[in-house]
Design a protein around this motif. Structure first.
Motif, PDB file in Angstrom:
ATOM      1  N   LYS A 208       3.229   9.347  -2.061  1.00 50.20           N
ATOM      2  CA  LYS A 208       2.602   8.454  -3.513  1.00 50.20           C
ATOM      3  C   LYS A 208       3.771   7.013  -3.606  1.00 50.20           C
ATOM      4  CE  LYS A 208       3.022  12.114  -6.120  1.00 50.20           C
ATOM      5  NZ  LYS A 208       3.310  12.650  -7.057  1.00 50.20           N
ATOM      6  N   SER A 209       5.236   6.723  -2.795  1.00 50.03           N
ATOM      7  CA  SER A 209       5.446   5.251  -2.867  1.00 50.03           C
ATOM      8  C   SER A 209       5.639   4.674  -1.847  1.00 50.03           C
ATOM      9  CB  SER A 209       7.091   6.347  -1.592  1.00 50.03           C
ATOM     10  OG  SER A 209       7.469   7.364  -2.521  1.00 50.03           O
ATOM     11  N   PHE A 210       5.683   3.414  -2.278  1.00 55.50           N
ATOM     12  CA  PHE A 210       5.400   2.222  -1.824  1.00 55.50           C
ATOM     13  C   PHE A 210       6.508   2.052  -0.109  1.00 55.50           C
ATOM     14  CE2 PHE A 210       2.939   0.979  -5.370  1.00 55.50           C
ATOM     15  CZ  PHE A 210       1.815   0.641  -4.906  1.00 55.50           C
ATOM     16  N   PRO A 211       6.437   0.963   0.519  1.00 56.00           N
ATOM     17  CA  PRO A 211       7.186   1.097   1.852  1.00 56.00           C
ATOM     18  C   PRO A 211       8.763   1.029   1.131  1.00 56.00           C
ATOM     19  CG  PRO A 211       5.083   0.518   2.686  1.00 56.00           C
ATOM     20  CD  PRO A 211       5.447   0.459   1.139  1.00 56.00           C
ATOM     21  N   HIS A 212       9.077   0.240   0.029  1.00 58.26           N
ATOM     22  CA  HIS A 212      10.236  -0.327  -0.561  1.00 58.26           C
ATOM     23  C   HIS A 212      11.012   0.038  -1.166  1.00 58.26           C
ATOM     24  CE1 HIS A 212       8.079  -1.590  -4.206  1.00 58.26           C
ATOM     25  NE2 HIS A 212       9.153  -1.427  -4.812  1.00 58.26           N
TER      26      HIS A 212
ATOM     27  N   LEU B 297      11.442   3.568   0.166  1.00 55.22           N
ATOM     28  CA  LEU B 297      12.097   4.383   1.173  1.00 55.22           C
ATOM     29  C   LEU B 297      13.213   3.729   1.679  1.00 55.22           C
ATOM     30  CD1 LEU B 297       8.687   5.184   2.970  1.00 55.22           C
ATOM     31  CD2 LEU B 297       9.714   6.452   0.530  1.00 55.22           C
ATOM     32  N   SER B 298      13.857   4.737   2.169  1.00 52.07           N
ATOM     33  CA  SER B 298      15.207   4.828   2.960  1.00 52.07           C
ATOM     34  C   SER B 298      14.867   3.712   4.559  1.00 52.07           C
ATOM     35  CB  SER B 298      16.221   5.499   3.155  1.00 52.07           C
ATOM     36  OG  SER B 298      16.016   6.311   3.909  1.00 52.07           O
ATOM     37  N   GLY B 299      15.743   3.282   5.250  1.00 51.78           N
ATOM     38  CA  GLY B 299      15.161   2.811   6.492  1.00 51.78           C
ATOM     39  C   GLY B 299      15.105   4.181   7.377  1.00 51.78           C
ATOM     40  N   GLY B 300      15.157   5.074   7.372  1.00 51.60           N
ATOM     41  CA  GLY B 300      15.352   6.229   8.016  1.00 51.60           C
ATOM     42  C   GLY B 300      13.952   7.183   7.537  1.00 51.60           C
ATOM     43  N   MET B 301      13.938   7.191   6.401  1.00 51.44           N
ATOM     44  CA  MET B 301      12.252   7.790   5.530  1.00 51.44           C
ATOM     45  C   MET B 301      11.451   6.410   6.807  1.00 51.44           C
ATOM     46  SD  MET B 301      14.115   9.160   2.394  1.00 51.44           S
ATOM     47  CE  MET B 301      12.122   9.401   1.036  1.00 51.44           C
ATOM     48  N   ALA B 302      11.491   5.820   6.374  1.00 46.98           N
ATOM     49  CA  ALA B 302      10.724   4.549   6.721  1.00 46.98           C
ATOM     50  C   ALA B 302       9.842   4.524   7.956  1.00 46.98           C
ATOM     51  CB  ALA B 302      10.878   2.971   6.594  1.00 46.98           C
ATOM     52  N   GLN B 303      10.805   4.884   8.850  1.00 49.93           N
ATOM     53  CA  GLN B 303      10.931   4.825  10.724  1.00 49.93           C
ATOM     54  C   GLN B 303      10.124   6.070  10.853  1.00 49.93           C
ATOM     55  OE1 GLN B 303      10.327   3.436  12.001  1.00 49.93           O
ATOM     56  NE2 GLN B 303      11.886   2.349  13.537  1.00 49.93           N
ATOM     57  N   ARG B 304      10.665   7.202  10.173  1.00 48.49           N
ATOM     58  CA  ARG B 304       9.976   8.684   9.870  1.00 48.49           C
ATOM     59  C   ARG B 304       8.443   8.555   9.818  1.00 48.49           C
ATOM     60  NH1 ARG B 304      13.307  12.983  10.720  1.00 48.49           N
ATOM     61  NH2 ARG B 304      15.651  12.414  10.124  1.00 48.49           N
TER      62      ARG B 304
ATOM     63  N   MET C 286       0.941  -1.020   0.163  1.00 44.93           N
ATOM     64  CA  MET C 286      -0.534   0.142  -0.047  1.00 44.93           C
ATOM     65  C   MET C 286       0.432   1.411  -0.125  1.00 44.93           C
ATOM     66  SD  MET C 286      -2.913   0.858   2.809  1.00 44.93           S
ATOM     67  CE  MET C 286      -3.521  -0.840   3.129  1.00 44.93           C
ATOM     68  N   ARG C 287       0.562   2.219  -0.931  1.00 40.76           N
ATOM     69  CA  ARG C 287       1.064   3.459  -0.857  1.00 40.76           C
ATOM     70  C   ARG C 287       1.306   4.287   0.339  1.00 40.76           C
ATOM     71  NH1 ARG C 287       2.360   4.435  -6.284  1.00 40.76           N
ATOM     72  NH2 ARG C 287       0.787   2.985  -7.468  1.00 40.76           N
ATOM     73  N   ILE C 288       2.466   4.647   0.424  1.00 39.64           N
ATOM     74  CA  ILE C 288       2.253   5.463   2.454  1.00 39.64           C
ATOM     75  C   ILE C 288       1.046   6.384   2.820  1.00 39.64           C
ATOM     76  CG2 ILE C 288       3.742   6.988   3.935  1.00 39.64           C
ATOM     77  CD1 ILE C 288       5.174   4.807   3.282  1.00 39.64           C
ATOM     78  N   GLY C 289       0.600   7.064   1.183  1.00 38.41           N
ATOM     79  CA  GLY C 289      -0.119   8.042   0.987  1.00 38.41           C
ATOM     80  C   GLY C 289      -1.608   7.254   2.166  1.00 38.41           C
ATOM     81  N   ARG C 290      -1.875   6.563   1.659  1.00 31.19           N
ATOM     82  CA  ARG C 290      -3.315   5.547   1.688  1.00 31.19           C
ATOM     83  C   ARG C 290      -2.914   4.840   3.299  1.00 31.19           C
ATOM     84  NH1 ARG C 290      -6.340   2.242  -1.100  1.00 31.19           N
ATOM     85  NH2 ARG C 290      -7.547   1.738   0.815  1.00 31.19           N
ATOM     86  N   GLN C 291      -1.223   4.600   3.682  1.00 37.01           N
ATOM     87  CA  GLN C 291      -1.438   4.213   5.134  1.00 37.01           C
ATOM     88  C   GLN C 291      -1.306   5.325   5.880  1.00 37.01           C
ATOM     89  OE1 GLN C 291       1.345   0.805   5.731  1.00 37.01           O
ATOM     90  NE2 GLN C 291       1.662   1.132   3.811  1.00 37.01           N
ATOM     91  N   MET C 292      -0.998   6.215   5.706  1.00 37.18           N
ATOM     92  CA  MET C 292      -1.283   7.866   6.533  1.00 37.18           C
ATOM     93  C   MET C 292      -2.850   7.782   6.817  1.00 37.18           C
ATOM     94  SD  MET C 292       1.559   9.278   7.579  1.00 37.18           S
ATOM     95  CE  MET C 292       1.315  10.460   7.515  1.00 37.18           C
TER      96      MET C 292
END
Ligand code: ATP
Ligand code: MG
Length: 323
Positions: free
Chosen positions: A143-147, A149-156, A107-113
């Motif tokens: 608009k991104s999928f989790p994969h 993103l970098s680890g730091g961005m994903a944790q943010r 799922m794209r980050i926007g949807r998850q948010m």
């Protein structure tokens, strides 16, 4: 000051194939509204069990045997499933070590948010929240999928999601351990900033004593399923009283790079099969005396903190815990 968490004599046991594991052996702890508390201790000391118990997020093989855990005035082990769901959804926010576990890969980050915010949040609102978590290009992140993103961005992103409903208690279990050393402190800074903006309380469960020194108001040191020393960060880290805290700080000294904690304390952690009838650190303690072997220490106020050591504050006070 009112308390967001009150934990009294909490005992939690895991049913394991080779016998029970008493992961929490009578924990007493309070956390004030708006406070940042760090819980430190070696691997297996019970940090995650205690953190997860705050949301009653323990696996099926875990059992609360005794004591209670009140969060926002509600006894989490004794409330109805519906109330527990509401408590988790409205009052708690979780950040775990690996951000990919918290994110849905499909799922794209926007949807998850949007889901995390719990209502039909517009993209502007979503972008604003991502921006508050210091993600530079929120539109692209959304608009991104989790994969992607970098680890730091994903944790943010996870931190933004955990803060989305302005929880009253954030629980962060090794929130920066999976990240590159170079960005750990920045990501931790973001988490603390969002906490401060919302006035929530924050519990950080971590090995990283250096990080804690910078971010926590209070420190609780765990050993063998008990909190052996707790008090204001400066007091506990600058003038530790419990021999275990002293050994822990000695082991961490010299490892200035956050996250490094390579020098082990001699001896092995205790077997957690039954209620400890003595001091659980006694077999590894370099200053123990006869009664440490036979008497279970109870929390006492010594030099402005609470300590579980029979010798602390006595004439034969523990002076030096050697490596
Ligand atoms: P770490 O620093 O490695 O994350 P921790 O301080 O978070 O450790 P916990 O994960 O709370 O410690 O574990 C406390 C004790 O409970 C350990 O002895 C661990 O082996 C045991 N334990 C944890 N989860 C389970 C489980 N599901 N089944 C059996 N034992 C468990
Ligand atoms: Mg853990």
């Amino acid at each position: 000051m009112s308390h967001i968490v009150t934990c009294e004599n909490l005992v939690v046991t895991y049913r394991a194939s080779n016998g029970p594991v008493r992961a929490l052996d009578g924990v007493d702890l309070t956390i004030s509204e708006g406070e940042t508390l760090a819980i430190v201790g070696e691997s297996g000391s019970g940090k995650s069990t205690l953190g997860m118990a705050m949301g009653r997020l323990l696996p099926a093989e875990a059992e609360r045997e005794d004591g209670r855990m009140d969060v926002a005035g509600q006894p989490v082990f004794d409330i109805a499933a519906n109330d527990l769901r509401e408590l988790r959804r409205d009052l708690l926010g979780f950040v775990f070590q690996n951000p990919m576990v918290a994110l849905d890969p499909t799922m794209r980050i926007g949807r998850q948010m949007q889901r995390a915010m719990g209502r039909r949040a517009g993209s502007e609102e979503i972008h604003a929240l991502l921006e508050r978590a210091e993600l530079d290009d929120p539109a692209r992140v959304a608009k991104s999928f989790p994969h992607q993103l970098s680890g730091g961005m994903a944790q943010r992103v996870v931190i933004a999601m955990a803060s989305a409903r302005t929880p009253r208690l954030l629980i962060a279990d090794e929130p920066t351990a999976s990240l590159d050393a170079s960005i750990r402190d920045k990501v931790m800074g973001t988490l603390c900033r969002l906490r401060a903006e919302s006035g929530a309380s924050l519990v950080i469960l971590s090995h990283d004593v250096h990080m804690i020194a910078r971010h926590a108001d209070r420190v609780a040191v765990m050993y063998g399923g008990r909190i052996v020393e707790q008090g204001p960060t400066g007091r506990v880290l600058d003038a530790p009283v419990h021999p275990y805290t002293r050994a822990l700080l000695k082991a961490a000294a010299g490892h200035e790079k956050p996250g490094d904690w390579l020098t082990p304390i001699p001896g092995t952690p205790p077997l957690l099969s039954a209620r400890c009838a003595a001091c659980s650190f006694e077999p590894r303690c370099t200053v123990s005396e006869e009664n440490c072997h036979t008497t279970r220490p109870e929390p006492r106020e010594v030099e402005g903190r609470e300590v579980l050591c029979l010798l602390a504050g006595t004439q034969t006070e523990p002076k030096e815990a050697a490596r």
